[in-house]
Design an enzyme around this catalytic site. Structure first.
Site, short mmCIF file in Angstrom:
data_model
loop_
_atom_site.label_atom_id
_atom_site.label_comp_id
_atom_site.label_asym_id
_atom_site.label_seq_id
_atom_site.Cartn_x
_atom_site.Cartn_y
_atom_site.Cartn_z
N HIS A 76 0.87 -1.18 0.00
CA HIS A 76 0.00 0.00 0.00
C HIS A 76 0.89 1.22 0.00
O HIS A 76 1.62 1.46 0.96
CB HIS A 76 -0.89 -0.04 1.25
CG HIS A 76 -1.86 1.09 1.32
ND1 HIS A 76 -1.72 2.12 2.20
CD2 HIS A 76 -2.99 1.34 0.62
CE1 HIS A 76 -2.74 2.97 2.05
NE2 HIS A 76 -3.51 2.51 1.10
N TYR A 201 -9.45 8.99 2.51
CA TYR A 201 -9.93 9.74 3.66
C TYR A 201 -10.73 10.91 3.10
O TYR A 201 -10.20 11.70 2.29
CB TYR A 201 -8.77 10.29 4.49
CG TYR A 201 -7.92 9.25 5.19
CD1 TYR A 201 -8.46 8.43 6.17
CD2 TYR A 201 -6.57 9.12 4.89
CE1 TYR A 201 -7.67 7.49 6.83
CE2 TYR A 201 -5.78 8.18 5.55
CZ TYR A 201 -6.34 7.37 6.51
OH TYR A 201 -5.56 6.44 7.16
N PRO A 292 -7.96 5.03 16.29
CA PRO A 292 -7.66 4.21 15.11
C PRO A 292 -7.20 5.03 13.90
O PRO A 292 -6.77 4.46 12.90
CB PRO A 292 -8.99 3.51 14.80
CG PRO A 292 -9.98 3.99 15.78
CD PRO A 292 -9.37 5.01 16.68
N LYS A 296 -2.21 2.82 13.88
CA LYS A 296 -0.93 2.64 14.59
C LYS A 296 -0.94 1.56 15.67
O LYS A 296 0.13 1.12 16.11
CB LYS A 296 -0.51 3.97 15.23
CG LYS A 296 -0.19 5.07 14.23
CD LYS A 296 1.08 4.76 13.49
CE LYS A 296 1.48 5.81 12.49
NZ LYS A 296 2.61 5.40 11.64
N TYR A 390 3.57 8.38 8.71
CA TYR A 390 2.47 7.47 8.38
C TYR A 390 3.00 6.04 8.17
O TYR A 390 2.50 5.08 8.77
CB TYR A 390 1.78 7.98 7.12
CG TYR A 390 0.52 7.27 6.71
CD1 TYR A 390 -0.45 6.92 7.64
CD2 TYR A 390 0.27 6.97 5.38
CE1 TYR A 390 -1.62 6.28 7.26
CE2 TYR A 390 -0.89 6.33 4.98
CZ TYR A 390 -1.83 5.99 5.92
OH TYR A 390 -2.99 5.36 5.55
C1 LIG Z 1 -11.94 -1.60 14.74
C2 LIG Z 1 -10.48 -1.50 14.97
C3 LIG Z 1 -9.64 -1.17 13.90
C4 LIG Z 1 -8.28 -1.07 14.12
N1 LIG Z 1 -7.47 -0.76 13.05
C5 LIG Z 1 -6.14 -0.71 13.22
C6 LIG Z 1 -5.24 -0.51 12.07
O1 LIG Z 1 -5.64 -0.35 10.91
N2 LIG Z 1 -3.90 -0.53 12.31
C7 LIG Z 1 -3.40 -0.73 13.57
O2 LIG Z 1 -2.16 -0.75 13.71
N3 LIG Z 1 -4.20 -0.93 14.65
C8 LIG Z 1 -5.55 -0.93 14.51
N4 LIG Z 1 -6.37 -1.19 15.58
C9 LIG Z 1 -5.76 -1.41 16.91
C10 LIG Z 1 -5.21 -2.83 17.07
O3 LIG Z 1 -6.20 -3.77 16.73
C11 LIG Z 1 -4.76 -3.04 18.53
O4 LIG Z 1 -3.95 -1.95 18.91
C12 LIG Z 1 -3.98 -4.36 18.66
O5 LIG Z 1 -4.85 -5.46 18.65
C13 LIG Z 1 -3.17 -4.38 19.96
O6 LIG Z 1 -2.53 -5.63 20.08
P1 LIG Z 1 -2.23 -6.25 21.51
O7 LIG Z 1 -1.48 -7.50 21.26
O8 LIG Z 1 -1.65 -5.22 22.40
O9 LIG Z 1 -3.67 -6.53 22.14
P2 LIG Z 1 -4.86 -7.47 21.68
O10 LIG Z 1 -4.82 -7.72 20.22
O11 LIG Z 1 -6.09 -6.89 22.27
O12 LIG Z 1 -4.55 -8.84 22.41
C14 LIG Z 1 -4.68 -8.98 23.81
C15 LIG Z 1 -4.96 -10.44 24.12
O13 LIG Z 1 -4.99 -10.59 25.53
C16 LIG Z 1 -5.98 -11.53 25.86
N5 LIG Z 1 -6.37 -11.35 27.25
C17 LIG Z 1 -7.05 -10.31 27.81
N6 LIG Z 1 -7.22 -10.51 29.12
C18 LIG Z 1 -6.63 -11.70 29.41
C19 LIG Z 1 -6.48 -12.45 30.60
N7 LIG Z 1 -6.96 -12.03 31.77
N8 LIG Z 1 -5.84 -13.61 30.54
C20 LIG Z 1 -5.33 -14.08 29.36
N9 LIG Z 1 -5.46 -13.41 28.19
C21 LIG Z 1 -6.10 -12.24 28.23
C22 LIG Z 1 -7.11 -11.27 24.86
O14 LIG Z 1 -7.90 -12.40 24.71
C23 LIG Z 1 -6.33 -10.91 23.60
O15 LIG Z 1 -6.16 -12.01 22.75
C24 LIG Z 1 -7.74 -1.29 15.42
C25 LIG Z 1 -8.58 -1.62 16.47
C26 LIG Z 1 -9.93 -1.73 16.27
C27 LIG Z 1 -10.82 -2.09 17.43
#
Ligand SMILES: Cc1cc2nc3c(=O)[nH]c(=O)nc-3n(C[C@H](O)[C@H](O)[C@H](O)COP(=O)(O)OP(=O)(O)OC[C@H]3O[C@@H](n4cnc5c(N)ncnc54)[C@H](O)[C@@H]3O)c2cc1C
Length: 398
Positions: A76, A201, A292, A296, A390
């Site tokens: 992209h 956008y 969002p 990032k 970006y």
């Molecule tokens: C609609 C939407 C669109 C998005 N678009 C983008 C994008 O285009 N680009 C981008 O970079 N980011 C985007 N994001 C943000 C991105 O999805 C998150 O920042 C990312 O998932 C963070 O990753 P993580 O590993 O920190 O947490 P998560 O992916 O939330 O993983 C955390 C894990 O911890 C587990 N967990 C929670 N509590 C417990 C517990 N007590 N015991 C054991 N396991 C537990 C959960 O089950 C989960 O699997 C978007 C978010 C949303 C909601």
């Protein structure tokens, strides 16, 4: 059957942050156990992000897990901005020495990370939640919902904003900086082919609209909606009418299809400082929530994991793992990058949104916004700076 395990690093959460860390530590030979409350099906059913920064792709490549991403994902390279009847396309890749984003859905990233770790013989326990953790001198103990106990020298809290790692930090030990944004988004995924080969956008008097790539058959859309609206007030025909109006451009057609998921987004940003308390490190959404806008969140989560892997390896190498002061390097190195991403996300949010007519200084802020968009369209210097922020900083591998 409940049992006790002793390892070096207990990783809470099998999202992008936890699984990236698991793969990196395992490859170094540092023992670790990854725990997630979700089972495999639930983990891979979460459709969220899809825009991978250059450094995230490089991290996947370094772990030997980028084959599917490079084959099935899409490079992209630019974005289109629509505002005040104008349309401008900027090739960010050209402005950033050929570096680009990749479009590849988050659930596929998670699948590749999970399968990679399992193939390598990693210890991953799915479908069991961590209930509590306690630090005790030179270690941490984690209690799981099935009665099992994990002992580790460290806990990597990658369990999201509602997990136990963030909740385990005592009051005052970590400062949380938070901002609730004045905007609200309805975000949706539709079974519809993309209507352009790039992100669009649109800044429109009725509000922001975004067209984001996911795959050849699925597209994500964002719509700015009045604060307080619920999903029920947005039936699908209203959504498509609004997207058609806000994204409209002569000669361009919006591809429509069944909406497969829609959610109201809590537009809130938060940063925890430091991203560590004693032997517990916070990664990804457990440490920071970012709007969002700009995509990032996932990328910061992966970058946190890369840094923590590096710091834990440095710690072991330097003095046989006896000087806890060295561990502070993790937060010290990550916090500036997190704020840089927050600043970019905030700037993009305010560049594209429409302020309600009664909002303070609405007309003034709208004019500022038009100035920013005009600079993006007309100034190479401005666009280059935007492109580097970006597509994101270069990787910091070691
Ligand atoms: C609609 C939407 C669109 C998005 N678009 C983008 C994008 O285009 N680009 C981008 O970079 N980011 C985007 N994001 C943000 C991105 O999805 C998150 O920042 C990312 O998932 C963070 O990753 P993580 O590993 O920190 O947490 P998560 O992916 O939330 O993983 C955390 C894990 O911890 C587990 N967990 C929670 N509590 C417990 C517990 N007590 N015991 C054991 N396991 C537990 C959960 O089950 C989960 O699997 C978007 C978010 C949303 C909601």
């Amino acid at each position: 059957m409940p049992y006790e395990t002793t390892t070096r690093v207990v990783i809470l959460g099998a999202g992008p942050a936890g699984l990236t860390l698991g793969n990196l530590l395992h490859a170094r030979g540092i023992p670790c156990v990854v725990v997630d409350k979700f089972d495999r099906e639930q983990l891979l059913g979460r459709t969220r992000a899809g825009l991978l920064e250059y450094r995230t792709v490089e991290t996947m490549r370094r772990m030997g897990l980028a084959d599917r991403l490079l084959k099935e994902g899409h490079r992209h390279t630019g974005c289109e901005f629509r505002f005040t009847g104008r349309r401008t396309y900027t090739d960010f890749s050209e402005l950033y020495e050929g570096r680009s984003h990749h479009v590849y859905p988050q659930q596929e990233v998670v699948a590749d990370l999970l399968d990679g770790l399992l193939r390598a013989g990693g210890d991953v326990r799915l479908g069991v939640a961590a209930e509590s953790l306690e630090q005790n001198g030179d270690g941490v103990t984690v209690h799981l919902a099935d009665g099992s106990v994990l002992h580790g020298a460290f806990v990597a809290g990658a369990d999201g904003q509602h997990g136990v790692a963030r909740a385990s930090t005592p009051p005052g030990a970590v400062t949380e900086y938070e901002m609730v944004h004045e905007f609200q988004w309805l975000t949706l995924i539709a079974t519809a082919a993309p209507s352009a080969e790039w992100t669009i956008y649109a800044q429109h008097e009725r509000g922001f609209a975004g067209h984001l790539l996911r795959s050849d058959t699925v597209t994500r859309f964002h719509l700015q909606v009045p604060v307080g609206d619920t999903v029920e007030t947005w039936p699908d025909d209203r959504i498509w009418a609004e997207l058609r109006a806000r994204l409209a451009h002569p000669g361009w057609t919006l591809h429509e299809g069944p909406v497969i998921s829609k959610n109201m987004l809590d537009m809130r940003s938060r940063v925890a400082e430091p991203m560590q308390y004693g032997r517990v490190f916070l990664l990804g959404d457990a440490a920071h929530i970012i709007s969002p806008s700009g995509g990032k969140g996932l990328n910061l989560a992966v970058a946190d994991a890369v840094e923590l892997d590096r710091v834990l390896a440095e710690y072991d190498r330097a003095d046989g793992g006896t000087d806890p002061g060295r561990l502070a390097a993790y937060s010290a190195r990550r916090v500036p990058d997190v704020w840089q991403a927050q600043e970019f996300s905030h700037a993009l949010l305010h560049m594209m949104h429409t302020y309600p007519p009664g909002a303070p200084d609405a007309a003034f802020r709208q004019r500022l916004q038009q100035s920013r968009l005009a600079q993006l369209a007309n100034s190479e210097h401005y666009a280059r700076s935007f492109a580097t922020r970006y597509i994101g900083p270069l990787p910091t591998h070691s």
